[in-house]
Every structure is written in C-alpha cells, then in structure tokens.
Design a protein around this motif. Structure first.
Motif, mmCIF file in Angstrom:
data_model
loop_
_atom_site.group_PDB
_atom_site.id
_atom_site.type_symbol
_atom_site.label_atom_id
_atom_site.label_comp_id
_atom_site.label_asym_id
_atom_site.label_seq_id
_atom_site.Cartn_x
_atom_site.Cartn_y
_atom_site.Cartn_z
ATOM 1 N N UNK A 1 -19.352 -2.235 -7.255
ATOM 2 C CA UNK A 1 -18.290 -3.233 -7.347
ATOM 3 C C UNK A 1 -17.188 -2.784 -8.283
ATOM 4 N N UNK A 2 -17.599 -2.215 -9.410
ATOM 5 C CA UNK A 2 -16.612 -1.770 -10.397
ATOM 6 C C UNK A 2 -15.818 -0.584 -9.851
ATOM 7 N N UNK A 3 -16.499 0.307 -9.138
ATOM 8 C CA UNK A 3 -15.794 1.438 -8.529
ATOM 9 C C UNK A 3 -14.794 0.925 -7.491
ATOM 10 N N UNK A 4 -15.206 -0.112 -6.735
ATOM 11 C CA UNK A 4 -14.347 -0.629 -5.668
ATOM 12 C C UNK A 4 -13.105 -1.313 -6.205
ATOM 13 N N UNK B 1 -26.771 10.073 -9.061
ATOM 14 C CA UNK B 1 -26.348 11.025 -10.070
ATOM 15 C C UNK B 1 -25.997 10.342 -11.385
ATOM 16 N N UNK B 2 -25.197 9.298 -11.327
ATOM 17 C CA UNK B 2 -24.719 8.694 -12.576
ATOM 18 C C UNK B 2 -25.686 7.647 -13.114
ATOM 19 N N UNK B 3 -25.846 6.559 -12.381
ATOM 20 C CA UNK B 3 -26.678 5.463 -12.888
ATOM 21 C C UNK B 3 -28.120 5.917 -13.080
ATOM 22 N N UNK B 4 -28.612 6.728 -12.155
ATOM 23 C CA UNK B 4 -29.997 7.174 -12.232
ATOM 24 C C UNK B 4 -30.297 7.890 -13.530
ATOM 25 N N UNK B 5 -29.418 8.794 -13.916
ATOM 26 C CA UNK B 5 -29.686 9.549 -15.141
ATOM 27 C C UNK B 5 -29.616 8.649 -16.369
ATOM 28 N N UNK B 6 -28.642 7.730 -16.376
ATOM 29 C CA UNK B 6 -28.493 6.831 -17.525
ATOM 30 C C UNK B 6 -29.705 5.917 -17.636
ATOM 31 N N UNK B 7 -30.109 5.339 -16.503
ATOM 32 C CA UNK B 7 -31.256 4.428 -16.531
ATOM 33 C C UNK B 7 -32.507 5.179 -16.962
ATOM 34 N N UNK C 1 -21.633 2.204 -18.231
ATOM 35 C CA UNK C 1 -21.179 3.578 -17.988
ATOM 36 C C UNK C 1 -20.110 3.598 -16.900
ATOM 37 N N UNK C 2 -20.303 2.776 -15.863
ATOM 38 C CA UNK C 2 -19.313 2.731 -14.782
ATOM 39 C C UNK C 2 -17.987 2.168 -15.292
ATOM 40 N N UNK D 1 -15.927 -1.272 -21.856
ATOM 41 C CA UNK D 1 -17.384 -1.482 -21.859
ATOM 42 C C UNK D 1 -17.855 -2.218 -23.107
ATOM 43 N N UNK D 2 -17.288 -1.900 -24.272
ATOM 44 C CA UNK D 2 -17.707 -2.586 -25.508
ATOM 45 C C UNK D 2 -17.339 -4.061 -25.419
ATOM 46 N N UNK D 3 -16.113 -4.338 -24.968
ATOM 47 C CA UNK D 3 -15.684 -5.727 -24.839
ATOM 48 C C UNK D 3 -16.591 -6.490 -23.879
ATOM 49 N N UNK D 4 -16.856 -5.897 -22.699
ATOM 50 C CA UNK D 4 -17.676 -6.565 -21.694
ATOM 51 C C UNK D 4 -19.059 -6.863 -22.251
#
Lengths: 64, 639
Positions: free
Chosen positions: B332-335, B439-445, B598-599, B610-613
């Motif tokens: 959603x954020x990417x979109x 690639x992105x979320x998987x590694x972070x999680x 991260x997104x 991201x900090x604000x959210x």
C-alpha cells in the motif's frame, strides 16, 4: 467548445497537456455521486476533472 | 553522436501515462523487469538489455510523462533522465503514442522533437481507437510526421519485432524540423469527422459510473476482494505453516535441545515462516489490484470516491494504496507513488498502516473467540476495521491542517477504455511484488524475530531445567505420566520465558499499560509484537503456560481456553471481555511492523516519517485502549 483556460499556474499547464485547447470540442459524459468530480470526453478520450478544475475552462455551448 | 558504429544503444521508452509502455516493454525485452506494483508507479528507471542484430539495446523505461513540465515525482525523474542530467542522455527515444487520443499525444511528440534526439514512434492502441470511433491511418500519419513509425499491439505483441529491428538499425540523426501546426494537420489527416458513436466503454460506464449502481458495484468489488483474500489465501497460508512446522520438527530432530536448536527453530524458521505466510495474501492482492487496474476500473473507483476522500484531506487516488493496506501496508505504501502531490502522498503513507492489515486478523480471531459469543464477534470485528478507518480520516484531516498544509493536487485523470486484463502482465506484476516483499520485508522481519527470540530466551538459567527434570522423573512411563510430562514441558517453557529479558522488560513497562487493564503477560505480548504483529500469538501462548504454541495446529482452541482461565495473584481472571477489547483496539491502531516502517523510510527517503508514524500510532493506540478500559469500568463492565 473550449474557448480557453484561465490562470497561469501548473494546473493550466496540466490541463493543456491533457488536450484542453482553444477550439476543441468537449462533451460532458457523467457526474460522480454527490456532484463531483465530472467526466468529459475530449479528443475522443475520457478525462475526469473536479468542479474547481473544470471551472477554469471557459466553454461555449454548441448544442449537439 | 558517435554511436552509429557502437555495438550498444541506449533507448529511452517515452510516453504519456497509460499509453501502453508497460506491455510494450514486456514484449520488447521478453520479461517485465520493473520493480513496481501498479502501472504508472515506477519511479526508479530500470534498464534492461536485449540484443538485436548484433546491437545491444539498453532499454530505459521512463515513468509516464504528461508534458515536458514536471507535475509529479515520476515526471521529474523521467525528465532528468531524458535530459541526461545525471548521466549521458539516451541515444534514441522510442516514443510510445496512444492512437486513441492522438491529438494530445502528438503535442508531447512535438515537444520531444524539439530536443533534437533521434525518434522512433511506436503507435499503440490502434484497435482501441477504431472501437471508440476514431480509426487511425498509420501510413498517412507516418508521412505527415516524417518519422519512422511502427504499429504495435500491446496485447498480442504484433509489430514488436519490427520495432526492435528499427531501434537497432535506425540512423541516429535528429528528426527533420517541422512546423508546430503540422501535428494538428497530421491528426486531421487521420481522423474521420463526425461524433463518436456509443462505444462499449460508454455502455459499461452508464452502469458503473451510475450514482447508485456505480457505488453498489464498488462495494461489491470490495467485498469480493476481502472474500478472495480470506477464503483463497487461508488454506495456502495454513499449508505454508504446516511446512514450517515440518521443517522445525526436522531441525529439532537433527540438532539437540539447547540454545542452537531454539535459535534455529524459534528464531530462524519461525522468522522466515512468519514472513512467508503473508506471500499468498500479497500475491492475491497484487493480482487482484493489477486486474482491476488493467481492466480500466481503478480510475473509475477513484472517480467515484474522490469527493469522499477529499473531505478527509486525501485524494481519490489515495483509494488504491489504502485499499491495498487492508491486506498489507507495505504494498500500500509503495502504491502511494501514484499520488501526484507530495502532501497527499505523505498523508496517505502516514495513515495507510491504520487500515487493519491481515496480520492483525489472527490476534482478533483468538481474542474474539475467547471472550465474545459468535453473534457479537462479527460486529466487534467490523468495529475494529471501522476504528482504523475513522482514525485514518481524523489523522489525515489533522495532518493536512497542520504539517501538510497546502492545496490538494488536481485530479486531471484519464479514464481508460475497458479492457480484458492480460494474464501475463498480471503474473509478471504479482511475481515482482512478491519478490520485492521477500527481499525487503522478509529480511527485516527475520532479523526482528531473531532479536525477540534472543530477548525471550536469555539468560536461560539451567536451574529451571534441573528443577523440572526432577519433577518429570517422578512420573511413570504410562499414558498419564506422558500427559503430566507434556504439561511440565509447557510449564518449563513458561518458566524460562517468565525470567527472560523480555519478561523483565514487560514487568518494568507494565505500569504504563496498567490503565488499559493489561497484566504483565499481555504487556510482554504487546512488546514482542512490535517488530511484527504475527509474533504475538506464539508469545501469548508460551506466557499463558501452554508450552510451544504453533499457529494453525489447533492451538487457537487451547490458547483461547488458557486466556479465558488465566488468573492473577489475587485469583481473579486477568482478562475479560473489556480487557480483550482494549487489547484488540491497541493492536488495531498500533504500529507494530518493522517492515512497514522500513517501507515508509524507503518511500519518503527520510527517517522523519517512519519515526512520526511509529510515535503517533503508538500513542493513539495507548490512548484508545486506556479510554476503552476506563470508560468500560466506569460503566460497570469488567472486573
């Protein structure tokens, strides 16, 4: 028929890039629920504009 | 330009949004390589190589242009590349024109021509133009333009081979000069006179843009999407979980008990599994959204909802990212890249995580089943989704009145002709989105899971093991003894967790959550869920002394009973319906997902958002949870 687009901001550039030029035929196709935005046909394609944007476009009724 | 004899050519694919560049690129290079989720959302320009007649064609895919004055982030990127601001400009422009609105398209072509770069024209959607009542005579158009021109069909790929050959062999010379009104003449020479007849699209629009039936159809589409996500994806998710468990068991049998086994099974396998489990939903969502987008309906949905979304400080275009966020906030954020105006885009990104994503559902399901009768559970679930939407509206309004002040971007939007979505395009988009997610979320999680595992595992004193080992030895080898030993295993796991760093942190922080009615175990669950919400169910399971709880293995029933019967030191139940409601509201509103943050970091290119959210969502969640608990108590509910 379009007579011109008022203003000299980015919106005007965008409207002109979308084909709203002087002398071009424009036809209103539909209105969204609650009256905004509006759908037009211009150059054979469908273009949605909000009331506030459409208000910039000066037109003359030609009756078709 | 010395590139005539060069073995490689850089070709920029230029065109207005919706001109058909994506399909063309797919046919030109044989694969879709754009890291995008939705057509028209590629900010990064991706280059792909294809060899034609000994010439390496490096095709650069530019985001859609409206004109040569940038309106959105996409257009600025395209223009910078076109002018060679950061690197050498492309040798050749392949201008993609949409035959169904040629007059507008030719205006852009004229502007590009003035840049004195070699141009090859790809004419798309000739079939659409004919169906809409404006057939185009390509031969006469080519003669009028004085440029090499190829008619291509984005659906079948017809004409693409010719185009590729032309791109490799066309002499690199600037296009001949041409009077500015020649474009208009060219259009006049190809267009038949007379008003357009009612086309198929007009007939469909009469229903789908109808003030009543149109909205009804939109709601139905939304219901269909949810049904698809929950009914089709769930069995696939369950099978992923059982594979995960099978691998975990395999590792357990290979590696002896101890820190290494626990690290591999609880840390690594669970970490990878807890991100893999979302792949089916993300794939389905992207496939669904790509179908809706490719069919031409998405623009209609934006049209129908624009006024409503504008009332809360967003834009009709926010509909796409916000809808996607119900499955997962990351796509959603990417979109949200499709939003032209930066204020609209940032407001949409900031509220997208408030949409109840699929990772919250397991938490809701466990607590609803434990504390609410079925006829109330559905209503509460609906209320939790509604809570997120209402809060998103409030936050967006507030943001647009304070830090993100400024006028909404104009909605100058084309409604494309209805088309059947092409399977290949849908599959390609889906695969790209899944790959990006892994690639992105998987590694972070994965990293976050390992951290939570370590906090929940250490210090792991051996005294506990010895104590339970002694108790186990008392029981015999019969079935009763087995059962007792299994219970002791669970109690042992809980004992370890109870003295872990995570539990200590939970007890320290518990006073903060006391006003919301959380005991220290719920507090630990909430803390453990901060990297990723999906960690909460296994953590609560262990805490409420069940031993290892695996999601999907009928655990919910056992966890449900354990949650219901758990008592505090005073013997009173620690959780009741009111506390459960406060917990669920907390989960509905809290930002507990490292992947989402991260997104946001990636899409806003700063740490501020991201900090604000994270901060506003956590505070909001706490305030609402406390309010529910305190008001509920005051009204006489709960203990």
């Amino acid at each position: 028929m379009i007579l011109g687009v008022d203003g000299d901001d980015a919106l005007v550039q965008q409207l002109e890039a979308s084909g709203l030029w002087c002398g071009v035929a424009i036809e209103r196709l539909a209105t969204a629920p609650f009256g905004d935005p509006l759908l037009f046909r211009v150059h054979g394609y469908r273009l949605a504009l909000r009331q506030s944007e459409a208000a910039r476009v000066r037109v003359r009724e030609t009756g078709a | 330009m010395s590139a005539v004899a060069s073995p490689s050519r850089r070709v920029a694919l230029v065109g207005r949004a919706n001109a058909g560049k994506t399909s063309l690129l797919m046919h030109l290079t044989g694969s879709l390589q754009r890291p995008v989720n939705f057509p028209g959302s590629s900010v990064e320009c991706v280059e792909s190589d294809v060899v034609e007649q000994g010439v390496v064609l490096r095709i650069i895919d530019l985001p859609g242009l409206g004109s040569l004055s940038p309106q959105s982030r996409d257009e600025s990127v395209a223009l910078a590349l076109l002018d060679g601001r950061d690197e050498a400009p492309p040798d050749l422009l392949c201008v993609v024109l949409d035959a169904s609105k040629l007059a507008v398209e030719l205006r852009l072509l004229q502007q590009l021509r003035a840049r004195q770069r070699t141009i090859v024209v790809a004419l798309c959607k000739v079939d659409v133009a004919a169906a809409e009542g404006f057939p185009v005579d390509a031969a006469r158009l080519q003669a009028a333009l004085g440029l090499p021109l190829v008619v291509v069909n984005g659906a079948t790929g017809a004409g693409v081979a010719t185009l590729r050959a032309l791109l490799a062999t066309a002499p690199l010379v600037a296009p001949p000069a041409m009077a500015t009104d020649a474009g208009a003449e060219a259009v006049a020479s190809v267009h038949r006179d007379g008003a357009a007849p009612q086309s198929r699209t007009d007939r469909i629009d009469a229903w789908l843009l109808h003030p009543v039936f149109g909205l009804l159809a939109l709601v139905l589409l939304g219901v269909l999407m949810f049904q698809l996500l929950f009914t089709v994806a769930t069995p696939v998710m369950e099978s992923i979980e059982s594979v995960q468990q099978w691998i975990g068991d395999g590792v357990r049998s290979l590696v002896g008990p101890g820190a290494l086994q626990s690290f591999l099974v609880d840390g690594v396998v669970n970490g990878v599994g807890s991100s893999l489990v979302f792949v089916p939903q993300i794939a389905l969502l992207i496939a669904f959204v790509t179908c809706v987008e490719a069919s031409g309906y998405m623009a209609r949905a934006v049209f129908l909802l624009d006024l409503l979304l504008r009332k809360v400080g967003l834009s009709g275009r926010s509909f796409v990212p916000l809808t996607s966020s119900f499955a997962c906030a990351i796509p959603g954020i990417v979109a949200s890249r499709i939003l032209g105006n930066e204020q609209d885009r940032l407001a949409t990104i900031a509220v997208a995580p408030l949409m109840s994503c699929s990772a919250r559902l397991p938490v809701y399901v466990v607590l609803l089943a434990a504390f609410f009768p079925p006829h109330q559970a559905g209503l509460v679930l609906f209320g939790l989704y509604g809570l997120g939407i209402v809060m998103a509206a409030l936050v967006a309004t507030l943001l647009r009145k304070t830090v993100l002040r400024g006028v909404s971007s104009p909605l100058v939007m084309e409604l494309p002709v209805y088309q059947r979505p092409r399977v290949r395009l849908v599959l390609a988009h889906t695969w790209l989105a899944v790959k990006a997610f892994l690639r992105t979320a998987g590694s972070v999680i994965l990293v976050a899971t390992v951290v939570v595992w370590a906090l929940g595992y250490f210090p792991h004193p051996s005294a506990i093991h010895e104590r339970y080992e002694a108790q186990r030895a008392v029981h015999g080898q019969d079935a009763d003894g087995e059962r007792a030993r299994a219970a002791l295993d669970g109690a042992e796991a809980a004992a370890y967790l109870e003295q872990s760093l995570l539990a200590r942190a939970g007890r320290t922080i518990q006073p903060v959550f006391a006003p919301a009615g959380f005991d220290w175990r719920l507090t630990v669950g909430v803390l453990a869920a901060f990297p990723a919400r999906e960690l909460v169910v296994p953590t609560l399971g262990t805490l409420y002394s069940l031993g290892e709880v695996e999601v999907g293995d009928e655990p919910d029933v056992r966890l449900r009973d354990a949650l219901r019967t758990a008592t505090g030191p005073d013997g009173k139940p620690t959780i009741d319906g009111l506390v459960a409601l406060a917990v669920m509201a907390f989960f509905a509103l809290c930002s507990q997902c490292v992947g989402t943050l991260a997104a946001i970091r990636r899409e806003t290119n700063s740490w501020r958002w991201p900090v604000f959210t994270f901060v506003y969502m956590t505070i909001l969640a706490w305030v609402v949870a406390v309010a529910i608990y305190q008001v509920g108590r005051w009204l006489g509910y709960g203990a």
